[in-house]
Design a protein around this motif. Structure first.
Motif, PDB file in Angstrom:
ATOM      1  N   ARG A 107       0.856  -1.181   0.000  1.00 12.10           N
ATOM      2  CA  ARG A 107       0.000   0.000   0.000  1.00 12.10           C
ATOM      3  C   ARG A 107       0.888   1.225   0.000  1.00 12.10           C
ATOM      4  O   ARG A 107       1.815   1.316   0.772  1.00 12.10           O
ATOM      5  CB  ARG A 107      -0.887   0.017   1.230  1.00 12.10           C
ATOM      6  CG  ARG A 107      -1.815  -1.146   1.275  1.00 12.10           C
ATOM      7  CD  ARG A 107      -2.474  -1.187   2.635  1.00 12.10           C
ATOM      8  NE  ARG A 107      -3.011  -2.505   2.823  1.00 12.10           N
ATOM      9  CZ  ARG A 107      -4.284  -2.729   3.103  1.00 12.10           C
ATOM     10  NH1 ARG A 107      -5.115  -1.750   3.250  1.00 12.10           N
ATOM     11  NH2 ARG A 107      -4.702  -3.953   3.256  1.00 12.10           N
ATOM     12  N   PRO A 143       0.809   5.560   0.011  1.00  9.88           N
ATOM     13  CA  PRO A 143      -0.085   6.674   0.293  1.00  9.88           C
ATOM     14  C   PRO A 143      -0.580   7.306  -0.992  1.00  9.88           C
ATOM     15  O   PRO A 143       0.153   7.426  -1.960  1.00  9.88           O
ATOM     16  CB  PRO A 143       0.779   7.652   1.092  1.00  9.88           C
ATOM     17  CG  PRO A 143       2.173   7.270   0.777  1.00  9.88           C
ATOM     18  CD  PRO A 143       2.160   5.811   0.446  1.00  9.88           C
ATOM     19  N   MET A 144      -1.825   7.639  -0.969  1.00  7.64           N
ATOM     20  CA  MET A 144      -2.389   8.351  -2.116  1.00  7.64           C
ATOM     21  C   MET A 144      -1.989   9.806  -1.988  1.00  7.64           C
ATOM     22  O   MET A 144      -2.118  10.398  -0.919  1.00  7.64           O
ATOM     23  CB  MET A 144      -3.916   8.229  -2.106  1.00  7.64           C
ATOM     24  CG  MET A 144      -4.382   6.808  -2.337  1.00  7.64           C
ATOM     25  SD  MET A 144      -6.154   6.570  -2.148  1.00  7.64           S
ATOM     26  CE  MET A 144      -6.858   8.098  -2.628  1.00  7.64           C
ATOM     27  N   SER A 194      -7.095  14.414   2.865  1.00  9.80           N
ATOM     28  CA  SER A 194      -5.990  13.492   2.632  1.00  9.80           C
ATOM     29  C   SER A 194      -4.643  14.164   2.877  1.00  9.80           C
ATOM     30  O   SER A 194      -3.765  13.593   3.528  1.00  9.80           O
ATOM     31  CB  SER A 194      -6.065  12.949   1.204  1.00  9.80           C
ATOM     32  OG  SER A 194      -5.028  12.046   0.969  1.00  9.80           O
ATOM     33  N   GLN A 228      -1.978  13.289   5.865  1.00  7.54           N
ATOM     34  CA  GLN A 228      -0.584  12.967   5.573  1.00  7.54           C
ATOM     35  C   GLN A 228       0.359  13.906   6.319  1.00  7.54           C
ATOM     36  O   GLN A 228       1.329  13.462   6.931  1.00  7.54           O
ATOM     37  CB  GLN A 228      -0.307  13.039   4.081  1.00  7.54           C
ATOM     38  CG  GLN A 228       1.135  12.675   3.744  1.00  7.54           C
ATOM     39  CD  GLN A 228       1.386  12.558   2.261  1.00  7.54           C
ATOM     40  OE1 GLN A 228       0.469  12.359   1.481  1.00  7.54           O
ATOM     41  NE2 GLN A 228       2.633  12.685   1.868  1.00  7.54           N
ATOM     42  N   THR A 236      -6.572   4.257  10.210  1.00  9.32           N
ATOM     43  CA  THR A 236      -6.297   5.205   9.124  1.00  9.32           C
ATOM     44  C   THR A 236      -4.869   5.015   8.626  1.00  9.32           C
ATOM     45  O   THR A 236      -4.609   5.001   7.425  1.00  9.32           O
ATOM     46  CB  THR A 236      -6.497   6.657   9.605  1.00  9.32           C
ATOM     47  OG1 THR A 236      -7.864   6.828   9.971  1.00  9.32           O
ATOM     48  CG2 THR A 236      -6.119   7.671   8.539  1.00  9.32           C
ATOM     49  N   ARG A 273      -4.595   1.542   6.847  1.00  9.65           N
ATOM     50  CA  ARG A 273      -5.274   1.574   5.551  1.00  9.65           C
ATOM     51  C   ARG A 273      -4.456   2.354   4.524  1.00  9.65           C
ATOM     52  O   ARG A 273      -4.333   1.964   3.371  1.00  9.65           O
ATOM     53  CB  ARG A 273      -6.674   2.197   5.721  1.00  9.65           C
ATOM     54  CG  ARG A 273      -7.539   2.158   4.504  1.00  9.65           C
ATOM     55  CD  ARG A 273      -8.981   2.635   4.762  1.00  9.65           C
ATOM     56  NE  ARG A 273      -9.106   3.828   5.579  1.00  9.65           N
ATOM     57  CZ  ARG A 273      -9.490   3.844   6.865  1.00  9.65           C
ATOM     58  NH1 ARG A 273      -9.786   2.722   7.489  1.00  9.65           N
ATOM     59  NH2 ARG A 273      -9.578   4.978   7.517  1.00  9.65           N
ATOM     60  N   ARG A 274      -3.881   3.437   4.963  1.00  7.30           N
ATOM     61  CA  ARG A 274      -3.172   4.316   4.034  1.00  7.30           C
ATOM     62  C   ARG A 274      -1.744   3.859   3.747  1.00  7.30           C
ATOM     63  O   ARG A 274      -1.260   3.966   2.621  1.00  7.30           O
ATOM     64  CB  ARG A 274      -3.163   5.725   4.627  1.00  7.30           C
ATOM     65  CG  ARG A 274      -2.676   6.765   3.695  1.00  7.30           C
ATOM     66  CD  ARG A 274      -2.886   8.118   4.340  1.00  7.30           C
ATOM     67  NE  ARG A 274      -2.237   9.100   3.524  1.00  7.30           N
ATOM     68  CZ  ARG A 274      -2.816  10.185   3.069  1.00  7.30           C
ATOM     69  NH1 ARG A 274      -4.069  10.416   3.348  1.00  7.30           N
ATOM     70  NH2 ARG A 274      -2.158  11.032   2.344  1.00  7.30           N
ATOM     71  N   TRP A 275      -1.033   3.382   4.770  1.00  8.10           N
ATOM     72  CA  TRP A 275       0.376   3.028   4.604  1.00  8.10           C
ATOM     73  C   TRP A 275       0.653   1.526   4.677  1.00  8.10           C
ATOM     74  O   TRP A 275       1.720   1.102   4.267  1.00  8.10           O
ATOM     75  CB  TRP A 275       1.239   3.760   5.627  1.00  8.10           C
ATOM     76  CG  TRP A 275       1.452   5.192   5.263  1.00  8.10           C
ATOM     77  CD1 TRP A 275       2.378   5.671   4.378  1.00  8.10           C
ATOM     78  CD2 TRP A 275       0.739   6.322   5.734  1.00  8.10           C
ATOM     79  NE1 TRP A 275       2.274   7.039   4.278  1.00  8.10           N
ATOM     80  CE2 TRP A 275       1.268   7.466   5.102  1.00  8.10           C
ATOM     81  CE3 TRP A 275      -0.319   6.507   6.630  1.00  8.10           C
ATOM     82  CZ2 TRP A 275       0.808   8.750   5.337  1.00  8.10           C
ATOM     83  CZ3 TRP A 275      -0.787   7.783   6.861  1.00  8.10           C
ATOM     84  CH2 TRP A 275      -0.221   8.892   6.226  1.00  8.10           C
TER      85      TRP A 275
END
Length: 190
Positions: free
Chosen positions: A3, A5-6, A13, A17, A51, A54-56
């Motif tokens: 995964r 980061p977006m 977002s 970050q 969070t 999910r993100r990283w």
């Protein structure tokens, strides 16, 4: 599945970050890297641990993302009016930053949490952009220049190899010699 980061230009977002990256940097300074945990970072950043996961994906990927951002140059290379001087200066600064304990730690983190090699590519792009700036200035002054890849092969690659495997002799003089050798065969304002 890795995964990453977006990256979005703004909004929630970007705020998440920034808050998480800030929390990581602050906590590293306060408690040290070995003591960091996702729940600790989440609490400091004001987000839930889910969070971050999910993100990283995991702590190492988060540390990798933070490290890559810290390796991004903050300003363009200095302009000394001549390619040789510009490249010597840039090479010396690059060597000093990457060989310093914090630079080595960022390199380690950037690569450890990077199973796909994306972060290595981003770090390479940072160096290539800086070199491109130096070379573009020289072209504007009418100097003959090598291409970016030649400078990467002759300056960046040996510096990184030496940092990783043979750290003795990492001096400004070594960086200057690499810069001079990178320009062999080009007028380089000599």
């Amino acid at each position: 599945m890795s995964r990453k980061p977006m990256v979005r230009p703004g909004g929630r977002s970007a705020r998440v970050q920034q808050a998480v990256h800030t929390a990581v940097r602050e906590l590293q300074a306060e408690v040290g890297r070995p003591e960091l945990t996702v729940p600790m970072i989440a609490a400091r950043a004001g987000v839930t641990p889910s969070t971050i996961y999910r993100r990283w994906g995991d702590l190492q990927e988060l540390l990798s993302d933070v490290a890559v951002e810290r390796l991004r140059p903050e300003a363009p290379p200095e302009d000394h009016g001549r390619l040789l001087d510009d490249l010597r200066s840039w090479a010396e600064q690059f060597l000093e930053e990457m060989a310093a304990p914090t630079g080595r730690a960022y390199l380690r983190d950037a690569l450890l949490g990077d199973p796909d090699g994306d972060n290595a590519g981003r770090c390479s792009d940072y160096a290539a952009e800086q070199i491109g700036t130096v070379l573009a200035r020289a072209v504007e002054r009418g100097e003959d220049v090598p291409d970016v890849d030649t400078v990467i092969d002759r300056v960046v690659a040996p510096v990184m190899y030496r940092i990783l495997f043979r750290p003795d002799g990492l001096t400004g003089a070594y960086a200057h010699r690499l810069a001079e050798e990178a320009l062999e065969g080009f007028s380089a304002g000599r």
